[in-house]
Design a protein around this motif. Structure first.
Motif, PDB file in Angstrom:
ATOM      1  N   GLU A  71      18.955  34.220 -80.564  1.00 54.44           N
ATOM      2  CA  GLU A  71      19.241  33.324 -79.440  1.00 54.44           C
ATOM      3  C   GLU A  71      20.210  33.972 -78.453  1.00 54.44           C
ATOM      4  O   GLU A  71      20.038  33.850 -77.234  1.00 54.44           O
ATOM      5  N   GLU A  72      21.228  34.668 -78.941  1.00 50.62           N
ATOM      6  CA  GLU A  72      22.166  35.364 -78.058  1.00 50.62           C
ATOM      7  C   GLU A  72      21.446  36.438 -77.246  1.00 50.62           C
ATOM      8  O   GLU A  72      21.688  36.594 -76.048  1.00 50.62           O
ATOM      9  N   LYS A  74      18.239  36.489 -76.461  1.00 49.38           N
ATOM     10  CA  LYS A  74      17.367  35.814 -75.497  1.00 49.38           C
ATOM     11  C   LYS A  74      18.173  35.302 -74.303  1.00 49.38           C
ATOM     12  O   LYS A  74      17.757  35.473 -73.150  1.00 49.38           O
ATOM     13  N   GLN A  75      19.330  34.691 -74.550  1.00 52.73           N
ATOM     14  CA  GLN A  75      20.170  34.193 -73.457  1.00 52.73           C
ATOM     15  C   GLN A  75      20.657  35.335 -72.573  1.00 52.73           C
ATOM     16  O   GLN A  75      20.651  35.220 -71.348  1.00 52.73           O
ATOM     17  N   SER A  78      17.771  36.623 -70.444  1.00 53.22           N
ATOM     18  CA  SER A  78      17.434  35.621 -69.423  1.00 53.22           C
ATOM     19  C   SER A  78      18.451  35.624 -68.289  1.00 53.22           C
ATOM     20  O   SER A  78      18.079  35.580 -67.111  1.00 53.22           O
ATOM     21  N   HIS A  79      19.746  35.693 -68.627  1.00 53.12           N
ATOM     22  CA  HIS A  79      20.784  35.720 -67.588  1.00 53.12           C
ATOM     23  C   HIS A  79      20.702  37.008 -66.764  1.00 53.12           C
ATOM     24  O   HIS A  79      20.916  36.976 -65.548  1.00 53.12           O
ATOM     25  N   ASN A 110      29.332  31.986 -73.205  1.00 56.37           N
ATOM     26  CA  ASN A 110      28.154  31.370 -72.591  1.00 56.37           C
ATOM     27  C   ASN A 110      27.084  32.387 -72.182  1.00 56.37           C
ATOM     28  O   ASN A 110      26.070  32.021 -71.631  1.00 56.37           O
ATOM     29  N   HIS A 111      27.352  33.662 -72.438  1.00 58.41           N
ATOM     30  CA  HIS A 111      26.415  34.768 -72.169  1.00 58.41           C
ATOM     31  C   HIS A 111      26.098  34.933 -70.687  1.00 58.41           C
ATOM     32  O   HIS A 111      25.110  35.565 -70.326  1.00 58.41           O
TER      33      HIS A 111
END
Length: 177
Positions: A71-72, A74-75, A78-79, A110-111
């Motif tokens: 998940e980290e 992917k975030q 995405s950012h 919050n990445h």
């Protein structure tokens, strides 16, 4: 400068600041945080360095030393994609942005990602989007459990070949999982 933390970029004696880029970045920071805020440090009327507000952030190079969850990862990706796609919105040429792992900052919590825009006229930073993502993904360490689909492997396959690389391909690959 108070409690804020700044990354410094020394300026050449004849460097001409791109005030329009600086203004666009600083005015729009509330709505889109893809660029670190910029200040110019002057001494006796001479521009000496650019200061980038990187408070609560670490370099991407430092961040990649840690193991990331799926998940980290992917975030983060995405950012990064969202940030790069918003360069046009700021009227920033990608060649003005430091696309190296030590010039991109990330907030661990919050990445969120902040790029450094070297707002100097006629200055072109080395680095391109493909090389940046290739370096990032190949240095990344992502924990993948047995029978778990790996976002990292999907993105790694895309960055292995420049001819098949695009931000949209990475976004689509992650969305399809």
């Amino acid at each position: 400068k108070g409690t804020n933390v700044y990354a410094e970029f020394p300026l050449a004696e004849n460097a001409e600041i791109d005030r329009n880029s600086m203004m666009m970045i600083n005015v729009n920071r509330q709505k889109n945080h893809c660029f670190a805020g910029i200040q110019v440090e002057e001494n006796n009327g001479v521009n000496e360095k650019l200061l980038f507000d990187v408070t609560s952030m670490i370099t991407m190079q430092e961040y990649l030393r840690e193991y990331l969850s799926q998940e980290e990862f992917k975030q983060m990706i995405s950012h990064l994609i969202d940030g790069i796609e918003s360069f046009d919105e700021y009227m920033i040429d990608v060649r003005q942005v430091g696309l190296q792992l030590d010039n991109v900052y990330i907030n661990r919590l919050n990445h969120r990602v902040s790029f450094l825009c070297f707002a100097v006229k006629n200055l072109e930073q080395s680095g391109d989007i493909y090389t940046f993502f290739h370096d990032l993904v190949t240095q990344c360490r992502v924990n993948v459990t047995v029978h778990e689909t790996s976002y990292w492997h999907c993105v790694l396959n895309i960055v292995q070949d420049p001819s098949g690389f695009s931000l949209q391909n990475m976004r689509d690959a992650m969305a399809s999982l």
